[in-house]
Design an enzyme around this catalytic site. Structure first.
Site, PDB file in Angstrom:
ATOM      1  N   SER A 122       0.541  -0.903  -0.299  1.00  0.00           N
ATOM      2  CA  SER A 122      -0.214   0.359  -0.258  1.00  0.00           C
ATOM      3  C   SER A 122       0.634   1.113   0.102  1.00  0.00           C
ATOM      4  CB  SER A 122      -0.835   0.012   0.650  1.00  0.00           C
ATOM      5  OG  SER A 122      -1.345   0.998   1.534  1.00  0.00           O
TER       6      SER A 122
ATOM      7  N   TYR B  85      -2.543  -0.497  10.292  1.00  0.00           N
ATOM      8  CA  TYR B  85      -2.149  -0.850   9.018  1.00  0.00           C
ATOM      9  C   TYR B  85      -0.629  -0.620   8.885  1.00  0.00           C
ATOM     10  CZ  TYR B  85      -3.531  -0.546   4.498  1.00  0.00           C
ATOM     11  OH  TYR B  85      -3.605  -1.228   2.788  1.00  0.00           O
TER      12      TYR B  85
END
Length: 701
Positions: free
Chosen positions: A578, A591
């Site tokens: 990501s 995250y």
């Protein structure tokens, strides 16, 4: 659709009411599909059907007799009307004047004349079997390869057995390669004995006929049934000389096959990637556990259809299930495979003619393992599976023939003349160039999500086989079904697993090996997303991100790495990370940290993988909202709240935030994953590819 109903006797499926609505060509199609739907009647792609139908000539408007016959290639079970060639019968008869009949080459020459007989500009190429149908003086003709009849055809005393079983209803012709001359011999015999219902071709198969589609179909079934019944009543038992050893339990058989297949695949895929298939059905186990295994395997197969798919003979692996020694078995493989290849080259050298094609891949296709089952390897999964099915046909033939007489394989020179037939070679040369990922096996985690499905679709379209895995069994099944519609059931499989569980991960790799033969491409894509201010980030939230995005990627990467190393074929891993792995975001500490760890893990594996040709790269998406399941839950609301916007405005917000002002779609990620997986990125490892429509903070440095 093929189905095999061993427990049910072969019975007529003819529906009179349906048939009454059909034209003559449609009746031929109906009959063909019925015959092809049962593998006991004919094997996949094998056999052909025909009808001689009166039609109006396109040019003159006058009625002419037209031969409708299954065209080159194709399968009776799934054929459509456009799968049939159509030829003028008067022109086919006129061809007889052209036949010189002196040598094999004269037969092949006749094939070039068939297009000149085409009716109505039909583009479907006529097969080499066309003369076999054209010259039999009957309206409707079936040519099938049923195991029961081939068993009789492959007996040493095939001619006398034919007379005994069928009492003059069937004629018999000695072995001859299919071609123009055989068509003339079928014509002569069918005319000389007008009472015949068909003809058995020694070592090959069955021709049957009738005056209408229904009578032809039912005669074919009756003959096959009679052959099967007679063999059943007269076969010596036990089959194959009786059992020499007992089979291993089912779980041990599949575990051994899953362990062996990547190792074996590596040894035979040095020049061309191969895909594998495992079969431990009752027929296979009876054969591989029998006294006569070695002797019968050495004889090779009989029917040309069988050995064209399976090579002239199989490879018997030296393994003793009473004292299983896996390492010992593997240690002996190199020498045994080298011997098989040398024998195959010697066969080519002995039999080749002046104009024969060069020797082809000398590796075995069929591998028989005592007590365990059969492996088959070919350049694609469907071909490997079908090769296995054909060898099961050969096993059934050997059982039947040896039960009542002595099984005889095809003479070596005859076998060679078919395997290296110039017409077959021409067909191989016309095959399309393989796709860029042909023969590759991909494992995609998070396969039920939007990115996972898009990646799988892209890899399949480029020729790979794909194993999808996900924790959500219902979504996984739906994803698999939608991909099966794109690629067929051979190219995609699904296996439900939790990638944070070590045993589950081992099971995924075993299942991938068992289904396809190993693994070449890993796409680690399983993901979650969570958002919370630091003070509200519970240990459970933190741990869940670490478990899935770090530990899960480590476990899958480690297991796939082991298999790739065993195969010695290199490999590629792509981690879908990501933008957040490079750019910190407020309110997403768990995250972002996990994604950063994921990127670093990839670089660590890249270091260890390089000496083995295993490349590891990362794709960093950003804001892939459409089609992504991550955005279906609270994450979308959390990101909306964090950015002080409405949930429905999230996609537009991220689009405008990007430098290129574009939305990022699952297909965009799939394109990047494909690039890094393919040889196009063959010199890239340890790299990061951002697919985020431009985010200056994420520029790598």
């Amino acid at each position: 659709m093929h189905h095999n109903t061993e427990q049910q006797p072969i019975a007529s499926l003819w529906d009179e009411a349906h048939a009454a609505t059909l034209s003559e060509p449609e009746l031929l199609l109906y009959r063909s599909n019925l015959l092809g739907s049962d593998l006991r009647i004919t094997n996949f792609g094998g056999g052909n059907t025909s009808a001689k139908i009166e039609m109006d000539d396109t040019l003159t408007g006058l009625p002419v007799e037209v031969l409708w016959v299954k065209g080159s290639g194709g399968d009776l079970g799934s054929i459509k009307l456009d799968g049939f060639s159509t030829l003028y019968m008067d022109k086919l008869h006129a061809l007889k004047q052209r036949y010189r009949g002196l040598a094999l080459e004269d037969e092949d020459e006749m094939v070039a004349y068939l297009p000149h007989c085409t009716f109505n500009l039909n583009p479907r190429a006529a097969s080499i079997d066309t003369p076999l149908h054209a010259y039999i003086a009957r309206k409707h003709v079936d040519h099938m390869h049923p195991d029961s009849v081939i068993a009789i055809a492959a007996c040493k005393n095939s001619e006398s057995l034919t007379a005994t079983i069928f009492g003059g209803e069937l004629g018999w012709l000695p072995w001859q390669r299919p071609g123009y001359d055989l068509g003339l011999k079928l014509e002569a015999l069918s005319k000389a004995q007008p009472g015949l219902k068909g003809i058995i071709l020694e070592g090959h198969g069955l021709f049957t006929w009738g005056d209408c589609a229904k009578s032809c179909y039912e005669t074919t079934l009756a003959i096959i049934k009679r052959a099967g019944d007679w063999l059943g009543q007269n076969s010596k038992q036990p089959a194959f000389g009786g059992a020499r050893i007992a089979e291993l339990p089912a779980t041990e058989r599949s575990a051994l096959a899953a362990r062996l297949m990547p190792l074996l695949r590596g040894k035979i895929s040095q020049d061309e990637y191969k895909l594998g298939h495992f079969d431990d059905s009752a027929a296979v186990l009876e054969f591989v556990c029998s006294e006569d295994l070695d002797a019968l395997a050495a004889l090779g197969t009989s029917c040309p259809d069988h050995f064209l798919r399976t090579k002239i003979r199989p490879f018997v692996i030296d393994f003793d299930p009473t004292a299983p020694d896996f390492d010992g078995m593997v240690a002996g493989l190199d020498v045994a495979l080298e011997q098989y290849r040398a024998d195959y080259v010697a066969y080519h050298t002995r039999c080749k003619r002046d104009n024969s094609p060069a020797v082809r891949d000398a590796n075995p296709i069929i591998y028989l393992i005592p007590g365990v089952g059969m492996l088959s390897f070919a350049k694609d999964k469907a071909t490997a599976r079908i090769a296995g099915e054909f060898y099961v046909n050969a096993i059934n033939v050997m059982r039947g023939a040896n039960g009542v007489d002595t099984y005889v394989g095809l003479p070596e020179q005859e076998a060679f003349d078919i395997e290296y037939w110039l017409l077959e070679e021409a067909k191989l040369q016309r095959m399309p160039k393989p796709k860029s990922l042909a023969g590759r096996i991909a494992l995609v985690t998070g396969g039920a999500g939007g990115i996972g499905q898009a990646v799988a679709r892209q890899l399949i379209q480029e020729g790979a086989c794909v194993m999808l895995t996900d924790i959500d069994s219902e979504a996984l099944e739906q994803a698999c079904q939608s991909l099966v519609k794109v690629a067929g059931k051979d190219s995609v499989k699904a296996f439900r697993a939790n990638i944070t569980n070590e045993q589950d991960v081992e099971a995924i790799l075993n299942e991938t090996a068992l289904c396809f033969g190993g693994v070449d491409l890993l796409v680690s894509n399983a993901g979650i997303a969570s958002s919370a201010p630091l003070e509200e980030t519970t240990l459970a939230i933190w741990q869940r991100n670490q478990d899935i995005l770090v530990t899960g990627y480590f476990l899958v990467g480690r297991s796939a790495f082991r298999v790739m190393k065993q195969q010695k074929l290199g490999g590629s891993m792509v981690f879908v990370a990501s933008k957040n792995g490079l750019v910190a975001s407020a309110g997403a500490a768990a995250y972002c940290t996990a994604k950063a760890a994921e990127i670093h893990l990839a670089r660590c594996i890249a270091l260890e993988g390089a000496p083995h040709g295993i490349r590891v790269n990362v794709v960093n998406p950003d804001a892939v909202i459409r089609g992504s399941r991550i955005w279906d839950g609270k994450w979308k609301e959390e990101r909306a709240a964090s950015n002080k916007i409405e949930s429905d405005d999230v996609e537009e917000f991220y689009r405008k935030r990007s430098m290129l002002k574009l939305s990022v779609l699952p297909e965009d990620i799939a394109e990047a994953v494909y690039f890094l997986s393919s040889s196009k990125a063959g010199k890239s490892t340890g790299n990061i590819l951002n697919v985020d429509a431009g985010n200056a903070a994420a520029f790598t440095r």
